[in-house]
Design a protein around this motif. Structure first.
Motif, PDB file in Angstrom:
ATOM      1  N   ALA A  51     -29.553  30.097  -2.897  1.00  0.00           N
ATOM      2  CA  ALA A  51     -29.172  31.148  -3.240  1.00  0.00           C
ATOM      3  C   ALA A  51     -29.651  32.234  -2.007  1.00  0.00           C
ATOM      4  O   ALA A  51     -29.838  33.327  -2.364  1.00  0.00           O
ATOM      5  N   TRP A  52     -29.435  31.772  -0.866  1.00  0.00           N
ATOM      6  CA  TRP A  52     -29.814  32.518   0.367  1.00  0.00           C
ATOM      7  C   TRP A  52     -28.354  32.952   1.038  1.00  0.00           C
ATOM      8  O   TRP A  52     -27.361  31.980   1.390  1.00  0.00           O
ATOM      9  N   GLN A  53     -28.257  34.046   1.426  1.00  0.00           N
ATOM     10  CA  GLN A  53     -26.859  34.427   2.048  1.00  0.00           C
ATOM     11  C   GLN A  53     -27.162  34.024   3.510  1.00  0.00           C
ATOM     12  O   GLN A  53     -28.030  33.965   4.381  1.00  0.00           O
ATOM     13  N   ASN A  54     -25.800  33.375   3.891  1.00  0.00           N
ATOM     14  CA  ASN A  54     -25.783  32.753   5.106  1.00  0.00           C
ATOM     15  C   ASN A  54     -24.360  32.899   5.896  1.00  0.00           C
ATOM     16  O   ASN A  54     -23.425  33.066   5.034  1.00  0.00           O
ATOM     17  N   VAL A  55     -24.122  32.927   7.311  1.00  0.00           N
ATOM     18  CA  VAL A  55     -23.065  33.056   7.874  1.00  0.00           C
ATOM     19  C   VAL A  55     -22.923  32.136   8.866  1.00  0.00           C
ATOM     20  O   VAL A  55     -23.924  31.684   9.740  1.00  0.00           O
ATOM     21  N   VAL A  56     -21.773  31.386   8.897  1.00  0.00           N
ATOM     22  CA  VAL A  56     -21.712  30.253   9.831  1.00  0.00           C
ATOM     23  C   VAL A  56     -20.697  30.882  11.270  1.00  0.00           C
ATOM     24  O   VAL A  56     -19.647  31.448  10.786  1.00  0.00           O
ATOM     25  N   PHE A  57     -21.185  30.610  12.417  1.00  0.00           N
ATOM     26  CA  PHE A  57     -20.454  30.971  13.510  1.00  0.00           C
ATOM     27  C   PHE A  57     -20.112  29.889  14.348  1.00  0.00           C
ATOM     28  O   PHE A  57     -21.038  28.865  14.488  1.00  0.00           O
ATOM     29  N   ASP A  58     -18.719  29.729  14.824  1.00  0.00           N
ATOM     30  CA  ASP A  58     -18.385  28.568  15.777  1.00  0.00           C
ATOM     31  C   ASP A  58     -18.618  28.559  17.044  1.00  0.00           C
ATOM     32  O   ASP A  58     -19.585  29.623  17.346  1.00  0.00           O
ATOM     33  N   GLY A  59     -18.393  27.931  18.061  1.00  0.00           N
ATOM     34  CA  GLY A  59     -18.557  28.047  19.460  1.00  0.00           C
ATOM     35  C   GLY A  59     -18.225  29.077  20.234  1.00  0.00           C
ATOM     36  O   GLY A  59     -18.955  29.533  21.241  1.00  0.00           O
ATOM     37  N   ALA A  60     -17.200  29.661  19.625  1.00  0.00           N
ATOM     38  CA  ALA A  60     -16.927  31.145  20.268  1.00  0.00           C
ATOM     39  C   ALA A  60     -17.422  32.513  19.699  1.00  0.00           C
ATOM     40  O   ALA A  60     -17.190  33.509  19.899  1.00  0.00           O
ATOM     41  N   ASN A  61     -18.608  32.124  18.865  1.00  0.00           N
ATOM     42  CA  ASN A  61     -19.552  33.292  18.249  1.00  0.00           C
ATOM     43  C   ASN A  61     -18.497  33.890  17.146  1.00  0.00           C
ATOM     44  O   ASN A  61     -18.541  35.076  17.138  1.00  0.00           O
ATOM     45  N   THR A  62     -17.558  33.268  16.595  1.00  0.00           N
ATOM     46  CA  THR A  62     -16.829  33.909  15.604  1.00  0.00           C
ATOM     47  C   THR A  62     -17.181  33.393  14.058  1.00  0.00           C
ATOM     48  O   THR A  62     -17.512  32.053  13.871  1.00  0.00           O
ATOM     49  N   GLU A  63     -17.463  34.222  13.273  1.00  0.00           N
ATOM     50  CA  GLU A  63     -17.660  33.918  11.807  1.00  0.00           C
ATOM     51  C   GLU A  63     -16.527  32.970  11.325  1.00  0.00           C
ATOM     52  O   GLU A  63     -15.337  33.199  11.413  1.00  0.00           O
ATOM     53  N   THR A  64     -16.921  31.792  10.715  1.00  0.00           N
ATOM     54  CA  THR A  64     -16.230  30.874  10.140  1.00  0.00           C
ATOM     55  C   THR A  64     -16.418  30.241   8.881  1.00  0.00           C
ATOM     56  O   THR A  64     -17.510  30.595   8.161  1.00  0.00           O
ATOM     57  N   GLU A  65     -15.534  30.242   7.847  1.00  0.00           N
ATOM     58  CA  GLU A  65     -15.416  30.044   6.638  1.00  0.00           C
ATOM     59  C   GLU A  65     -15.738  28.449   6.497  1.00  0.00           C
ATOM     60  O   GLU A  65     -15.662  27.533   7.624  1.00  0.00           O
ATOM     61  N   LEU A  66     -16.543  27.961   5.386  1.00  0.00           N
ATOM     62  CA  LEU A  66     -16.805  26.485   5.330  1.00  0.00           C
ATOM     63  C   LEU A  66     -15.468  25.616   5.492  1.00  0.00           C
ATOM     64  O   LEU A  66     -15.214  24.377   6.187  1.00  0.00           O
ATOM     65  N   ASP A  67     -14.350  26.209   4.933  1.00  0.00           N
ATOM     66  CA  ASP A  67     -13.154  25.242   4.772  1.00  0.00           C
ATOM     67  C   ASP A  67     -12.589  25.255   6.334  1.00  0.00           C
ATOM     68  O   ASP A  67     -11.870  23.974   6.454  1.00  0.00           O
ATOM     69  N   ASP A  68     -12.911  26.101   7.138  1.00  0.00           N
ATOM     70  CA  ASP A  68     -12.573  26.066   8.474  1.00  0.00           C
ATOM     71  C   ASP A  68     -13.377  25.344   9.607  1.00  0.00           C
ATOM     72  O   ASP A  68     -12.958  25.447  10.690  1.00  0.00           O
ATOM     73  N   ILE A  69     -14.368  24.857   9.050  1.00  0.00           N
ATOM     74  CA  ILE A  69     -15.285  24.110  10.105  1.00  0.00           C
ATOM     75  C   ILE A  69     -14.555  22.815  10.584  1.00  0.00           C
ATOM     76  O   ILE A  69     -14.158  21.960   9.799  1.00  0.00           O
ATOM     77  N   ALA A  70     -14.492  22.507  11.734  1.00  0.00           N
ATOM     78  CA  ALA A  70     -14.090  21.341  12.326  1.00  0.00           C
ATOM     79  C   ALA A  70     -14.903  21.150  13.897  1.00  0.00           C
ATOM     80  O   ALA A  70     -15.252  22.278  14.319  1.00  0.00           O
ATOM     81  N   ASP A  71     -14.632  19.775  14.122  1.00  0.00           N
ATOM     82  CA  ASP A  71     -15.474  19.490  15.509  1.00  0.00           C
ATOM     83  C   ASP A  71     -14.909  20.090  16.678  1.00  0.00           C
ATOM     84  O   ASP A  71     -15.580  20.506  17.520  1.00  0.00           O
ATOM     85  N   ASP A  72     -13.589  20.373  16.544  1.00  0.00           N
ATOM     86  CA  ASP A  72     -12.897  20.951  17.751  1.00  0.00           C
ATOM     87  C   ASP A  72     -13.499  22.486  17.999  1.00  0.00           C
ATOM     88  O   ASP A  72     -13.543  22.773  19.252  1.00  0.00           O
ATOM     89  N   PHE A  73     -14.095  23.117  17.220  1.00  0.00           N
ATOM     90  CA  PHE A  73     -14.503  24.434  17.307  1.00  0.00           C
ATOM     91  C   PHE A  73     -16.252  24.572  17.349  1.00  0.00           C
ATOM     92  O   PHE A  73     -16.711  25.722  17.321  1.00  0.00           O
ATOM     93  N   GLY A  74     -16.854  23.475  17.492  1.00  0.00           N
ATOM     94  CA  GLY A  74     -18.223  23.555  17.348  1.00  0.00           C
ATOM     95  C   GLY A  74     -18.602  23.853  19.007  1.00  0.00           C
ATOM     96  O   GLY A  74     -17.755  23.881  19.776  1.00  0.00           O
ATOM     97  N   PRO A  75     -20.162  23.803  19.363  1.00  0.00           N
ATOM     98  CA  PRO A  75     -21.068  23.654  18.136  1.00  0.00           C
ATOM     99  C   PRO A  75     -21.136  25.025  17.441  1.00  0.00           C
ATOM    100  O   PRO A  75     -20.838  26.067  17.878  1.00  0.00           O
TER     101      PRO A  75
END
Length: 477
Positions: A51-75
């Motif tokens: 229950a901790w709020q978290n945010v995921v950022f892609d390699g371009a430092n853009t906030e990303t949803e879990l469904d949009d995470i892909a290896d091409d946009f990492g790390p």
């Protein structure tokens, strides 16, 4: 948010650190970077489970949803906010976060550490495991800062500001199988080593114990396993030494000097710092304690001699004030006797008034001089007591000094004041009576004045009278 879930998350984050990822943990947030797509999903899902709020950022430092995470946009980078805890309480999940906090200077009374098996109780901070309830925070003792005792010549300060978080409440505490305890112990050993020498060498950073003989111990290597090398006995001796040096703030400087001297004497010229500490710190602590007790005995003997001198000085002072009181009493008695004698002489023998007033004036001046000199002497002794207090007898507490010095002097001065006031009033009354009697005419004086002013008896005079006729023998009448 359960303790088991947090432990699982902490273990997962530590395993990521062992790989190619980076974890930066503060008291408010956790940032996990250089993540693959799969690792980013797992980390984000782990934060969701607790229950901790978290945010995921892609390699371009853009906030990303879990469904949009892909290896091409990492790390990827995942940032999570920690929940608010109580005042002066923080939560640390990862080993790297725990190490960063130990290396920093952020204060905290209670630190909840994931992976800690049992609590670590120190003078400044309580380290508790996730499963334990927060203990009550006891009042910490006042500890001397090592920076006031250990000299540093470099621009970067390496000696810890406070030693409280490195001093165990129980110096015998040891849990070699607890990885978090070993991590804390490694930082504690290095911090205590920086707090015990006389100075830090400005060129090499070595720990310098001046001795004699002079002992210089090199800084242990950054990758050295100081906890295993020192061992349980050595760690306990080091904790005992640090506590003995710093537990009494007023005595820390003396104890620090004694311990550094003893460690230089017993340590020899060993090149291995941890080995020297393991083999010598216990003997150095024992020798420092003996030297400290001997110094206390010497100080006690000096204090006894000083107290004996103080007693003699106070006795002499009160004796001199008592002598001044006796002088005032004798002078007052003499003045009263002279005054009464002059009054009697005036009443019975009609002594001259000017003589009486002149003698009484001289007597009163003498009394004033005696009283004034007595009080000036008492004031001088009072000033001397203040000088003694600040320069010679500072080892006495205010209460003891007042009982041994101030009160006897005040009692003697009080008697002098009473005698001076009573004597001064009595002499003043005698002076007024003597002047009044001197200015009042006596009975003999009135009688003399009356006799000197009485008119003379009338006598016969031949002026204007006829002379009696002369008779001749044989003449007829």
């Amino acid at each position: 948010m359960t303790a088991s879930s947090l432990r699982t998350l902490a273990s997962a984050l530590d395993s990521l650190v062992a790989g190619n990822s980076f974890v930066h943990e503060t008291s408010e947030a956790i940032i996990v970077s250089e993540l693959s797509a799969t690792a980013a999903r797992e980390v984000s899902q782990g934060f969701v489970e607790v229950a901790w709020q978290n945010v995921v950022f892609d390699g371009a430092n853009t906030e990303t949803e879990l469904d949009d995470i892909a290896d091409d946009f990492g790390p990827y980078r995942v940032t999570a906010q920690k929940p608010q805890l109580g005042p002066d309480e923080i939560l640390l999940l990862t080993a790297s976060g725990f190490g960063d906090w130990l290396a920093g200077a952020e204060p905290a009374k209670i630190v909840v550490v994931a992976g800690l098996d049992a609590a670590i109780a120190t003078e400044e901070t309580q380290f508790v495991p996730l499963e334990a309830s927060s203990p009550g925070v006891a009042g910490a003792i006042a500890l001397r800062s090592p920076r006031t005792l250990v000299r540093e010549y470099g621009a970067l300060r390496v000696v810890p500001q406070s030693i409280g978080r490195w001093l165990l409440l129980d110096s015998e505490t040891w849990r070699g199988s607890d990885q978090r305890f070993r991590q804390w112990a490694a930082y504690a050993i290095r911090a205590i080593l920086l707090s015990l020498p006389n100075e830090i060498d400005q060129n090499t950073g070595a720990y310098v114990f001046r001795g004699p003989p002079r002992l210089g111990l090199p800084v242990p290597a950054a990758d050295a396993d100081v906890v295993s090398d020192l061992g349980k006995q050595g760690f306990g001796d080091l904790q005992a030494a640090a506590r003995w040096v710093y537990e009494l703030e007023r005595e820390a400087e003396t104890r620090h000097t004694l311990f550094a001297t003893e460690l230089a004497r017993t340590g020899g010229n060993q090149a291995d710092t941890i080995r020297c500490i393991r083999e010598s710190v216990g003997f150095a602590l024992e020798g420092a304690r003996i030297a400290y007790q001997m110094s206390l005995a010497k100080v006690s003997a000096d204090n006894l001699k000083a107290l004996a001198d103080l007693r003699k000085a106070v006795t002499d002072e009160t004796g001199k004030i008592t002598d001044a009181t006796r002088q005032v009493v004798a002078a007052v008695a003499s003045a009263l006797a002279i005054g009464i004698g002059l009054i009697a002489a005036r009443v019975t023998a009609s002594a001259p008034a000017l003589l009486i007033m002149a003698v009484m004036a001289i007597v009163c001046a003498y009394i004033f001089v005696v009283i004034y000199s007595g009080h000036k002497f008492a004031a001088l002794q009072r000033e001397l007591r203040d000088i003694w207090r600040n320069q010679i007898y500072r080892f006495l507490s205010e209460e003891d000094y007042a009982k041994l010095v101030v009160k006897p002097g005040q009692d003697a001065e009080r008697i002098l004041n009473v005698v001076s006031w009573v004597g001064g009033i009595a002499v003043t009354v005698t002076l007024v009576v003597a002047i009044t009697v001197a200015l009042t005419p006596t009975k003999n004086t009135v009688t003399s004045q009356a006799q000197s002013g009485r008119p003379a008896q009338p006598q016969s005079s031949s002026v204007g009278s006829k002379p009696a006729p002369a008779t001749t023998p044989g003449a007829a009448p």
